[in-house]
Motif scaffolding. Structure first.
Motif, PDB file in Angstrom:
ATOM      1  N   ALA A 150      51.911 -18.959  40.667  1.00 35.85           N
ATOM      2  CA  ALA A 150      52.958 -18.343  41.490  1.00 35.85           C
ATOM      3  C   ALA A 150      54.111 -19.338  41.578  1.00 35.85           C
ATOM      4  O   ALA A 150      53.934 -20.462  42.041  1.00 35.85           O
ATOM      5  CB  ALA A 150      52.434 -18.020  42.884  1.00 35.85           C
ATOM      6  N   ALA A 151      55.276 -18.937  41.086  1.00 38.72           N
ATOM      7  CA  ALA A 151      56.434 -19.824  41.069  1.00 38.72           C
ATOM      8  C   ALA A 151      57.546 -19.239  41.928  1.00 38.72           C
ATOM      9  O   ALA A 151      57.696 -18.017  42.029  1.00 38.72           O
ATOM     10  CB  ALA A 151      56.921 -20.021  39.636  1.00 38.72           C
ATOM     11  N   VAL A 180      64.932 -17.189  47.177  1.00 38.79           N
ATOM     12  CA  VAL A 180      64.324 -17.449  45.876  1.00 38.79           C
ATOM     13  C   VAL A 180      63.480 -16.236  45.495  1.00 38.79           C
ATOM     14  O   VAL A 180      63.207 -15.376  46.327  1.00 38.79           O
ATOM     15  CB  VAL A 180      63.443 -18.723  45.894  1.00 38.79           C
ATOM     16  CG1 VAL A 180      64.275 -19.957  46.206  1.00 38.79           C
ATOM     17  CG2 VAL A 180      62.303 -18.590  46.897  1.00 38.79           C
ATOM     18  N   VAL A 181      63.085 -16.174  44.229  1.00 42.15           N
ATOM     19  CA  VAL A 181      62.223 -15.087  43.772  1.00 42.15           C
ATOM     20  C   VAL A 181      60.821 -15.630  43.549  1.00 42.15           C
ATOM     21  O   VAL A 181      60.634 -16.605  42.816  1.00 42.15           O
ATOM     22  CB  VAL A 181      62.741 -14.459  42.466  1.00 42.15           C
ATOM     23  CG1 VAL A 181      61.807 -13.332  42.021  1.00 42.15           C
ATOM     24  CG2 VAL A 181      64.156 -13.933  42.640  1.00 42.15           C
ATOM     25  N   LYS A 182      59.840 -15.002  44.185  1.00 35.49           N
ATOM     26  CA  LYS A 182      58.441 -15.362  43.958  1.00 35.49           C
ATOM     27  C   LYS A 182      57.896 -14.455  42.858  1.00 35.49           C
ATOM     28  O   LYS A 182      57.940 -13.234  42.957  1.00 35.49           O
ATOM     29  CB  LYS A 182      57.612 -15.180  45.229  1.00 35.49           C
ATOM     30  CG  LYS A 182      56.138 -15.517  45.013  1.00 35.49           C
ATOM     31  CD  LYS A 182      55.305 -15.259  46.254  1.00 35.49           C
ATOM     32  CE  LYS A 182      53.832 -15.570  45.986  1.00 35.49           C
ATOM     33  NZ  LYS A 182      52.993 -15.316  47.165  1.00 35.49           N
ATOM     34  N   VAL A 183      57.392 -15.086  41.791  1.00 36.61           N
ATOM     35  CA  VAL A 183      56.758 -14.342  40.704  1.00 36.61           C
ATOM     36  C   VAL A 183      55.404 -14.966  40.403  1.00 36.61           C
ATOM     37  O   VAL A 183      55.196 -16.151  40.649  1.00 36.61           O
ATOM     38  CB  VAL A 183      57.603 -14.336  39.407  1.00 36.61           C
ATOM     39  CG1 VAL A 183      58.877 -13.551  39.581  1.00 36.61           C
ATOM     40  CG2 VAL A 183      57.901 -15.750  38.937  1.00 36.61           C
ATOM     41  N   VAL A 184      54.480 -14.163  39.889  1.00 38.44           N
ATOM     42  CA  VAL A 184      53.184 -14.678  39.449  1.00 38.44           C
ATOM     43  C   VAL A 184      53.136 -14.544  37.930  1.00 38.44           C
ATOM     44  O   VAL A 184      53.263 -13.449  37.388  1.00 38.44           O
ATOM     45  CB  VAL A 184      52.014 -13.918  40.102  1.00 38.44           C
ATOM     46  CG1 VAL A 184      50.684 -14.431  39.557  1.00 38.44           C
ATOM     47  CG2 VAL A 184      52.063 -14.068  41.620  1.00 38.44           C
ATOM     48  N   LEU A 185      52.973 -15.688  37.258  1.00 43.63           N
ATOM     49  CA  LEU A 185      52.935 -15.734  35.801  1.00 43.63           C
ATOM     50  C   LEU A 185      51.501 -16.001  35.365  1.00 43.63           C
ATOM     51  O   LEU A 185      50.893 -16.982  35.794  1.00 43.63           O
ATOM     52  CB  LEU A 185      53.860 -16.838  35.290  1.00 43.63           C
ATOM     53  CG  LEU A 185      55.325 -16.752  35.758  1.00 43.63           C
ATOM     54  CD1 LEU A 185      56.091 -17.992  35.345  1.00 43.63           C
ATOM     55  CD2 LEU A 185      55.990 -15.495  35.221  1.00 43.63           C
TER      56      LEU A 185
END
Length: 199
Positions: A120-121, A173-178
């Motif tokens: 998660a970034a 900010v945008v939280k994304v899971v890669l």
């Protein structure tokens, strides 16, 4: 599985050419987020679901690579033409029929190994809607053999507060899971990331 928080330093280079490109496709961009004036300061944080992510680093920055992508977007004339039909179709399925790209940055990953699992970034972009808004981060990877892979990843706008020069600064900010495959692809190729929002 409990997530482990690791902090990575984000290095940023502001390029005049990037600003010119951003102005050139202003019709495709969203209004600036009031909490992102200092958009590149501070740290990118990330959390890994697997074992220790010591040694991993994620950087999101304006470079000549991202400036070239912004020029490519301008030359394409539309988000759909730039991203391609498949990626654009997936994004509009998530966000609706009218989307815009606010910014493109180079995305670099170093030190990632499969045991680290999903990551998660929290990615810094300049023009983001209010916290809680769903957006799509599109990761575009040019592989070692020259193939281009475009990966739309659903994200959520959140607010982070950090200390800059001794003062608390809140920015969106945008939280994304890669997932592991995406992380490995980013690390092995040359990647850029853009954020798509509904107009």
């Amino acid at each position: 599985m409990k997530m482990k928080k690791v902090v990575g330093v984000a290095v940023s280079v502001v390029l005049a050419v990037s600003m010119v490109a951003a102005t050139a496709f202003a019709a495709e961009t969203a209004p600036a987020s009031p909490t992102s004036a200092d958009k590149d300061a501070g740290k990118i944080t990330f959390e890994a679901t697997g074992s220790s992510s010591e040694g991993m680093n994620i950087e999101l920055k304006a470079t000549t690579v991202s400036a070239e992508e912004e020029e490519a977007l301008k030359a394409a004339g539309s988000v759909q033409a730039y991203l391609g039909a498949d990626a654009y179709s997936e994004i509009t399925r998530i966000l609706g029929s009218n989307v815009t790209i606010s910014e493109i940055k180079e995305l670099e990953v170093t030190g990632y190994v499969a045991r680290m699992g999903d990551v998660a970034a929290y990615l810094h972009f300049a023009a983001l809607p209010k916290a809680g808004t769903q957006v799509v981060v599109t990761v575009k990877v040019v592989t070692a053999n020259g193939n281009v892979v475009t990966l739309p990843v659903v994200g959520t706008v959140v607010e982070q507060t950090s200390t800059v020069n001794g003062k608390p600064v809140t920015r969106r900010v945008v939280k994304v899971v890669l997932d592991g495959v995406t992380m490995a692809n980013i690390q092995a190729g040359k990647a850029t990331a853009s954020v798509a929002t509904a107009k």
